[in-house]
Write a protein that holds these residues in place. Structure first.
Motif, PDB file in Angstrom:
ATOM      1  N   ASN A   1     -12.068  22.280 -21.305  1.00 24.77           N
ATOM      2  CA  ASN A   1     -11.926  21.255 -20.262  1.00 24.77           C
ATOM      3  C   ASN A   1     -13.040  21.266 -19.217  1.00 24.77           C
ATOM      4  OD1 ASN A   1      -9.566  20.066 -21.332  1.00 24.77           O
ATOM      5  ND2 ASN A   1      -8.326  21.718 -20.469  1.00 24.77           N
TER       6      ASN A   1
ATOM      7  N   PHE B   1     -15.783  23.234 -18.761  1.00 28.22           N
ATOM      8  CA  PHE B   1     -17.132  23.735 -19.028  1.00 28.22           C
ATOM      9  C   PHE B   1     -17.447  23.685 -20.515  1.00 28.22           C
ATOM     10  CE2 PHE B   1     -14.236  27.321 -19.145  1.00 28.22           C
ATOM     11  CZ  PHE B   1     -14.622  28.045 -20.256  1.00 28.22           C
ATOM     12  N   MET B   2     -18.750  23.648 -20.802  1.00 28.76           N
ATOM     13  CA  MET B   2     -19.240  23.825 -22.162  1.00 28.76           C
ATOM     14  C   MET B   2     -19.615  25.290 -22.335  1.00 28.76           C
ATOM     15  SD  MET B   2     -21.381  20.365 -22.861  1.00 28.76           S
ATOM     16  CE  MET B   2     -20.534  18.783 -22.700  1.00 28.76           C
TER      17      MET B   2
ATOM     18  N   SER C   1     -17.818  22.100 -27.099  1.00 29.90           N
ATOM     19  CA  SER C   1     -17.612  21.004 -26.161  1.00 29.90           C
ATOM     20  C   SER C   1     -16.250  21.153 -25.490  1.00 29.90           C
ATOM     21  CB  SER C   1     -17.699  19.655 -26.894  1.00 29.90           C
ATOM     22  OG  SER C   1     -18.981  19.507 -27.501  1.00 29.90           O
ATOM     23  N   PRO C   2     -16.129  20.769 -24.225  1.00 30.35           N
ATOM     24  CA  PRO C   2     -14.904  21.067 -23.467  1.00 30.35           C
ATOM     25  C   PRO C   2     -13.661  20.327 -23.931  1.00 30.35           C
ATOM     26  CG  PRO C   2     -16.409  19.749 -22.161  1.00 30.35           C
ATOM     27  CD  PRO C   2     -17.159  20.163 -23.372  1.00 30.35           C
ATOM     28  N   THR C   3     -13.829  19.214 -24.651  1.00 26.29           N
ATOM     29  CA  THR C   3     -12.669  18.418 -25.050  1.00 26.29           C
ATOM     30  C   THR C   3     -12.168  18.742 -26.448  1.00 26.29           C
ATOM     31  OG1 THR C   3     -14.183  16.680 -25.804  1.00 26.29           O
ATOM     32  CG2 THR C   3     -13.304  16.488 -23.563  1.00 26.29           C
TER      33      THR C   3
ATOM     34  N   LYS D   1     -21.856  29.712 -19.864  1.00 26.56           N
ATOM     35  CA  LYS D   1     -20.968  28.657 -19.370  1.00 26.56           C
ATOM     36  C   LYS D   1     -21.794  27.621 -18.617  1.00 26.56           C
ATOM     37  CE  LYS D   1     -17.122  29.449 -17.151  1.00 26.56           C
ATOM     38  NZ  LYS D   1     -16.069  30.068 -16.281  1.00 26.56           N
TER      39      LYS D   1
ATOM     40  N   ARG E   1     -19.129  21.256 -17.038  1.00 25.44           N
ATOM     41  CA  ARG E   1     -19.054  19.949 -17.697  1.00 25.44           C
ATOM     42  C   ARG E   1     -19.652  18.855 -16.834  1.00 25.44           C
ATOM     43  NH1 ARG E   1     -13.325  17.284 -19.783  1.00 25.44           N
ATOM     44  NH2 ARG E   1     -14.130  15.195 -20.324  1.00 25.44           N
ATOM     45  N   GLU E   2     -19.388  18.892 -15.525  1.00 22.43           N
ATOM     46  CA  GLU E   2     -19.873  17.800 -14.665  1.00 22.43           C
ATOM     47  C   GLU E   2     -21.394  17.767 -14.584  1.00 22.43           C
ATOM     48  OE1 GLU E   2     -18.719  21.232 -11.831  1.00 22.43           O
ATOM     49  OE2 GLU E   2     -17.927  20.291 -13.643  1.00 22.43           O
TER      50      GLU E   2
ATOM     51  N   GLU F   1     -22.544  15.960 -17.786  1.00 21.56           N
ATOM     52  CA  GLU F   1     -22.221  14.537 -17.729  1.00 21.56           C
ATOM     53  C   GLU F   1     -23.087  13.809 -16.702  1.00 21.56           C
ATOM     54  OE1 GLU F   1     -18.016  14.524 -17.029  1.00 21.56           O
ATOM     55  OE2 GLU F   1     -17.539  14.799 -19.170  1.00 21.56           O
TER      56      GLU F   1
ATOM     57  N   SER G   1     -16.059  11.164 -23.670  1.00 15.76           N
ATOM     58  CA  SER G   1     -16.561  12.498 -23.336  1.00 15.76           C
ATOM     59  C   SER G   1     -17.667  12.915 -24.298  1.00 15.76           C
ATOM     60  CB  SER G   1     -15.416  13.518 -23.396  1.00 15.76           C
ATOM     61  OG  SER G   1     -14.399  13.190 -22.480  1.00 15.76           O
TER      62      SER G   1
ATOM     63  N   GLU H   1     -19.476  15.047 -26.849  1.00 14.14           N
ATOM     64  CA  GLU H   1     -19.081  16.031 -27.854  1.00 14.14           C
ATOM     65  C   GLU H   1     -20.281  16.362 -28.731  1.00 14.14           C
ATOM     66  OE1 GLU H   1     -15.629  14.563 -29.894  1.00 14.14           O
ATOM     67  OE2 GLU H   1     -14.327  14.809 -28.127  1.00 14.14           O
TER      68      GLU H   1
END
Length: 328
Positions: A78, A80-81, A111-113, A130, A133-134, A137, A152, A154
């Motif tokens: 969620n 972080f990658m 990928s976080p999702t 780590k 994620r933001e 993006e 998202s 991926e």
């Protein structure tokens, strides 16, 4: 993994570990705190766990071992990658519907999702990174000049280390780790931020994802005037910490159009152009240096903070070492 990167990673052991334990319950609690809550099953072997951590800008590097073989059900990360590559041993890493046989020659990008499951072999020890994620993006939106319309981000989870792209990725990691001793000093923060941004650009522009087509779609090059302004800005600030955002802001071009302009006109990224110009300056300084001059001093003055990496790229370009040029 390249030998020189292993040398940089070795320095992460200099700090005391966040924890070292033979207690399976403590290990699960500590790793859950560092990453996220997860299910951890021990599959044989002696528990001999340890976790080292170093933060650089928004990024966090870890070295983790369990000692014993383990099975991990992590679910979705969620926030972080996560990049990981074994330093020793191996792991089977399942990301969504894909499986990666991770080894020192093959890393994995999570990928976080996407749901994550892992099986680490007994004696496996891994380098992990780590990436918030933001940050990924935000950078993707800047490159596209708009919103993320494909959902998202991926990434393809497999990342080979023994190809050109994998070696470039290792250079980015090594460059960041080389500055770990200065991470808390104010003057080093712009350089670390620039290296962090370059690493994220590598992910977006080189690692396949559901945004690759949009990111690489042919678009009009930035106007010649803006390209010239960018070049002038680079020349005027060549030996200072530079970031892609600074160059784009100075030129008035978007990140995407600036990258495209340098790709079209110079077949490299703006930061690659910076490196080439710094190499040119270093060669000129070495050729005209006064007696007693030192390669280290010249490299640092020309914006290279890692002497070993400077020597390697210098030799690759000019066919001789910096010291050979200096002594001629």
């Amino acid at each position: 993994m390249e030998t020189w990167l292993k040398g940089e990673v070795q320095n992460l052991y200099d700090k005391a570990p966040l924890f070292a334990s033979s207690d399976p319950h403590e290990t699960r609690a500590q790793t859950g705190h560092a990453f996220k809550e997860h299910e951890l099953r021990w599959n044989g072997g002696k528990v001999d766990a340890a976790l080292h951590r170093t933060d650089l800008g928004a990024l966090s590097f870890f070295i983790l071992r369990y000692g014993a073989a383990v099975h991990i059900e992590a679910g979705r990360l969620n926030g972080f990658m996560l990049f990981q590559v074994p330093l020793s041993g191996s792991a089977q890493i399942r990301v969504g519907g894909h499986s990666v046989a991770a080894s020192p020659q093959t890393g994995a990008l999570v990928s976080p999702t996407l749901p994550l499951q892992l099986d680490w072999s007994e004696g496996c020890e891994q380098l992990l990174l780590k990436i918030p994620r933001e940050r990924v993006e935000e950078t993707c939106r800047d490159l596209l000049g708009g919103e993320l319309k494909n959902g998202s981000i991926e990434f393809a989870p497999e990342m080979p280390m023994d190809c050109a792209m994998g070696r470039a990725w290792q250079h980015h990691l090594g460059g960041l780790l080389a500055n770990r001793g200065f991470a808390t000093e104010a003057h080093a923060r712009p350089m670390i931020r620039a290296q962090e941004q370059t690493l994220i650009h590598h992910l977006l522009l080189r690692q396949p994802s559901n945004y690759s087509e949009r990111l690489w779609r042919q678009s009009p090059a930035a106007p010649q005037r803006k390209l010239r302004v960018a070049e002038e800005f680079i020349r005027g600030h060549l030996f200072e910490p530079l970031s892609l955002e600074q160059i784009a802001a100075a030129s008035g071009a978007s990140l995407r159009s600036l990258c495209e302009a340098f790709r079209v006109h110079y077949d490299c990224s703006p930061m690659g152009y910076v490196r080439e110009k710094r190499l040119d300056a270093a060669r000129g300084a070495l050729q005209t240096a006064a007696p007693g001059a030192q390669v280290t001093d010249i490299a640092l003055a020309c914006g290279f903070s890692h002497l070993g990496r400077f020597a390697a790229i210098y030799r690759a370009r000019y066919g001789e070492t910096p010291l050979q040029t200096l002594k001629r």
